[in-house]
Structures are given as structure tokens and as C-alpha cells.
Scaffold this active site. Sequence first.
Site, PDB file in Angstrom:
ATOM      1  N   TYR A 138       0.810  -1.224   0.000  1.00 62.05           N
ATOM      2  CA  TYR A 138       0.000   0.000   0.000  1.00 62.05           C
ATOM      3  C   TYR A 138       0.847   1.280   0.000  1.00 62.05           C
ATOM      4  O   TYR A 138       0.298   2.369  -0.164  1.00 62.05           O
ATOM      5  CB  TYR A 138      -0.959   0.024   1.196  1.00 62.05           C
ATOM      6  CG  TYR A 138      -2.023  -1.060   1.177  1.00 62.05           C
ATOM      7  CD1 TYR A 138      -2.284  -1.806   0.028  1.00 62.05           C
ATOM      8  CD2 TYR A 138      -2.785  -1.332   2.310  1.00 62.05           C
ATOM      9  CE1 TYR A 138      -3.258  -2.788   0.018  1.00 62.05           C
ATOM     10  CE2 TYR A 138      -3.762  -2.306   2.308  1.00 62.05           C
ATOM     11  CZ  TYR A 138      -3.985  -3.047   1.156  1.00 62.05           C
ATOM     12  OH  TYR A 138      -4.958  -4.018   1.155  1.00 62.05           O
ATOM     13  N   LYS A 193       5.091 -14.046   2.450  1.00 61.91           N
ATOM     14  CA  LYS A 193       5.230 -14.981   1.330  1.00 61.91           C
ATOM     15  C   LYS A 193       6.716 -15.044   1.002  1.00 61.91           C
ATOM     16  O   LYS A 193       7.146 -14.745  -0.118  1.00 61.91           O
ATOM     17  CB  LYS A 193       4.415 -14.513   0.112  1.00 61.91           C
ATOM     18  CG  LYS A 193       2.937 -14.753   0.232  1.00 61.91           C
ATOM     19  CD  LYS A 193       2.522 -16.219   0.265  1.00 61.91           C
ATOM     20  CE  LYS A 193       2.515 -16.859  -1.107  1.00 61.91           C
ATOM     21  NZ  LYS A 193       2.071 -18.270  -1.031  1.00 61.91           N
ATOM     22  N   ASP A 225      -1.146 -17.361   2.577  1.00 66.80           N
ATOM     23  CA  ASP A 225      -2.253 -18.222   2.138  1.00 66.80           C
ATOM     24  C   ASP A 225      -2.539 -19.287   3.205  1.00 66.80           C
ATOM     25  O   ASP A 225      -3.685 -19.525   3.580  1.00 66.80           O
ATOM     26  CB  ASP A 225      -1.964 -18.859   0.770  1.00 66.80           C
ATOM     27  CG  ASP A 225      -0.570 -19.481   0.684  1.00 66.80           C
ATOM     28  OD1 ASP A 225       0.286 -19.171   1.530  1.00 66.80           O
ATOM     29  OD2 ASP A 225      -0.330 -20.286  -0.243  1.00 66.80           O
ATOM     30  N   ASP A 249      -4.025  -6.350   6.422  1.00 67.66           N
ATOM     31  CA  ASP A 249      -5.359  -5.826   6.131  1.00 67.66           C
ATOM     32  C   ASP A 249      -6.332  -6.984   5.902  1.00 67.66           C
ATOM     33  O   ASP A 249      -7.418  -7.053   6.493  1.00 67.66           O
ATOM     34  CB  ASP A 249      -5.250  -4.951   4.864  1.00 67.66           C
ATOM     35  CG  ASP A 249      -6.534  -4.208   4.550  1.00 67.66           C
ATOM     36  OD1 ASP A 249      -7.423  -4.156   5.424  1.00 67.66           O
ATOM     37  OD2 ASP A 249      -6.643  -3.679   3.423  1.00 67.66           O
ATOM     38  N   ASP A 253      -9.346  -8.735   8.814  1.00 67.52           N
ATOM     39  CA  ASP A 253     -10.796  -8.832   8.590  1.00 67.52           C
ATOM     40  C   ASP A 253     -11.263 -10.282   8.680  1.00 67.52           C
ATOM     41  O   ASP A 253     -12.346 -10.564   9.190  1.00 67.52           O
ATOM     42  CB  ASP A 253     -11.183  -8.217   7.240  1.00 67.52           C
ATOM     43  CG  ASP A 253     -11.225  -6.688   7.305  1.00 67.52           C
ATOM     44  OD1 ASP A 253     -10.800  -6.126   8.336  1.00 67.52           O
ATOM     45  OD2 ASP A 253     -11.675  -6.053   6.339  1.00 67.52           O
TER      46      ASP A 253
END
Length: 361
Positions: A138, A193, A225, A249, A253
Amino acid sequence: MAKYDIAVIEGDGIGPEITQSTLSVLRTVCSSDCLNFLTVEGGASHFQKSGEVLPQETFEVCQQSHAILHGAAGLPGVTYPDGTEVGNDLHLKLRFQLDLFANVRPIKLYPGVHSPLNTDDTVAIDYVIIRENTEGLYASRGGGIVLREEVATDTLVVTRKGIERVARFAFDLATKRNGALRDGKRRVTVCDKANILRSYAFFRAVCDEVAKDYSGIEIDYAYADAITVHMIKRPDFYDVIVAENMFGDIISDLGAATVGGMGISPSAELGDFHGLFQGAHGSAPDIAGQNVASPIATILSAALMLRWMGDRHMDNTLNDAARRIEAAVEQVLAKGEIIPRDLGGNATCSEITGAICSAVG
Ligand code: ATP
């Protein structure tokens, strides 16, 4: 004279009602000479009136206050010419201008709240996700390239300083907690990752370096993942998770969904000098002004605010007030008479506020 100034930005949609609810709880739990609320403008509707989402005066009040409490910002259709949402820009501007590098997202299942993972009422969940908040993918926001409408790029940027400080924040937090529910081990899980991208391998390597200063804390690794599966299958394994901005992020959630959703999930964005506190949800314009929104995420965010200020200013009355708010929320939810709409009940915002105020009082 109040000891602590709190900048208050109600914002848009359900922002004003959940903020007012939270102020009622804070006024009940803290003495009148403790907190001084400075209400200031900001958000998408303020942008419509004035052309500014975060007026300079608001920024200055936020910068000079001991903490910032925010409802929520954003309205459908209020966007910049490039299509991005104006409302989001309020906390993004504060995040970058005040260097709020650690986004703290507690993932805690309260008694009485149904988790989609809890088919037989045996699942226990209590961990914290620390999302790096100022760099990562971001960092490219507004800086990516769209070339001839043919090629688009955004670049992931991580720095040694950025990783070190967020990793240290995660390890410091693990030091203060009691470990994972499963085995009591203090553990920091690095979510990345590292198997695919060099930037994530670097993120992991710097976390490893920081871990050497914390001998009592286990370091653990999970690919972004794979962790989505582990958070569902064995949430009690986690204590503190630290992740790059975009991964943080997404998984925060997901974590919120496992403990009842965004309406119960608090958030703190912290830097070395400033802290911004707001619920994890957005402004929910579909239910604004109807007295049906749950104020719980904002109330729990206010508890995080009191604890952060209590630690910073070595003021135990604030830590004590934070504990009382959390205990009151827990008591109301466990009793099961007042159930917010998003948790399957039909309690109004005022009823929830009243019940929490009675429980702390
Ligand atoms: P944003 O993109 O601004 O984070 P969003 O589009 O993901 O927001 P939210 O505003 O968080 O969406 O809300 C999604 C839906 O969840 C709302 O439309 C509302 O019905 C419900 N919701 C969100 N927050 C609450 C709350 N505090 N109480 C009750 N329902 C809520």
C-alpha cells in the site's frame, strides 16, 4: 483541569451515533477532570461542504491531543476523480502524517458471541494481529503507473526501519500478554510470502534479527495463504501475528469474522507519539441514523485508547478504566439480554450504550 485531551472526529454514516455512545461510556468510567473531548470536523460529508476531508485545524488538534478517537468516515459516491474513496483519506492522512506504523487488531471471542467456527462451543480465540501500517504494497497508493491503458504497476516497498519497528512492537506486545491459549507459549507468528518474493524474505529475515532480542518468545512463520486456513482450524495456536500491510489488512478482517464480525472488532493505529482509535468497520451508511448500529467496536477501541495512554503516561487510573470497559462489554454480551443487530439480536445503539454504562457504573 482535564489531564488528557482527546481529539474526537465523528465522521460519516453511523460515525456520529457510535461516537456519542462511546463518549457516554467514557464519561461514565472516567472522572470529569480526566478526559477533555475536543470534537473536530472531518470526513466525506465535510469534504462535500468544504472540499477538505481533513481540515488543517482538525489535523492540528489531532497532533496536539493525547489521543484521537474516530467514529468512521466515508459515503458512497463521494470519490476523487481517480475513483478512490474520499472518506478513507481521513485516517490515511492521519496515519501517514502522524506516522502510525502499527495497526493493532485484537481478535477475541467474547462469551455469548457466536463464532462461525464454534459449532460445539469449545473454540477459544484470543490473539492480536499487528499489521504494518505505513509501507508494504500500500506504500504505492497513488504512486502506481497506468501506462497507455495497457500496463498497470504498483510496487511493494519494505524498509529495514519499517520492519524492525513493527516487529519490535509485536514482540513487546507478546512480552506483556500471557501467551497462546493452546499452550501458554508466548509466540510471534510472522505472516509473509517469503517463499515467493524477495521483499517478504527480507521482511522475515529482519523479524528473525529482532527475535534474537526476545529469548522468551517463540518465533513462528506462516505463509499468507496458509494462515487463512490455520486461523480457521487452530485459532488458539496464535498469540501475536505480525504482517506486511496488505496481508495484515486481509487477515485482520478474516480474524474479525471468526469472532463476530467488524461491529465488535476494535482497532488502534499507533506510532511512537500518536494513537488513532476506531472500530474496524466502515461508516455503514445503509443503517446510519436509525439507532441500530452497534457501538461495541468503537467502545472497545476506546478501551484500547485508555490502556495505551495509561501505559504511556504511567497512569493506572486509565488502565483500570480500560479494564472496566472491557469487563462491562463482556458482562453485557455474556448475559445475552442485549444483543446487537449484527450479532443476531435487535438491541438498539442506545440500549447497548445504556447496558454498558450500567455495567461499568
Ligand atoms: P469500509 O470500506 O468503509 O471499511 P465497508 O464497505 O466494508 O466499509 P462497512 O461500512 O464496514 O462496510 O459495513 C458493511 C455492513 O456491515 C454495513 O452495511 C452494515 O450493515 C454492517 N455493519 C458495519 N458496521 C456495523 C455496526 N457497527 N453495527 C451494525 N452493523 C454494522
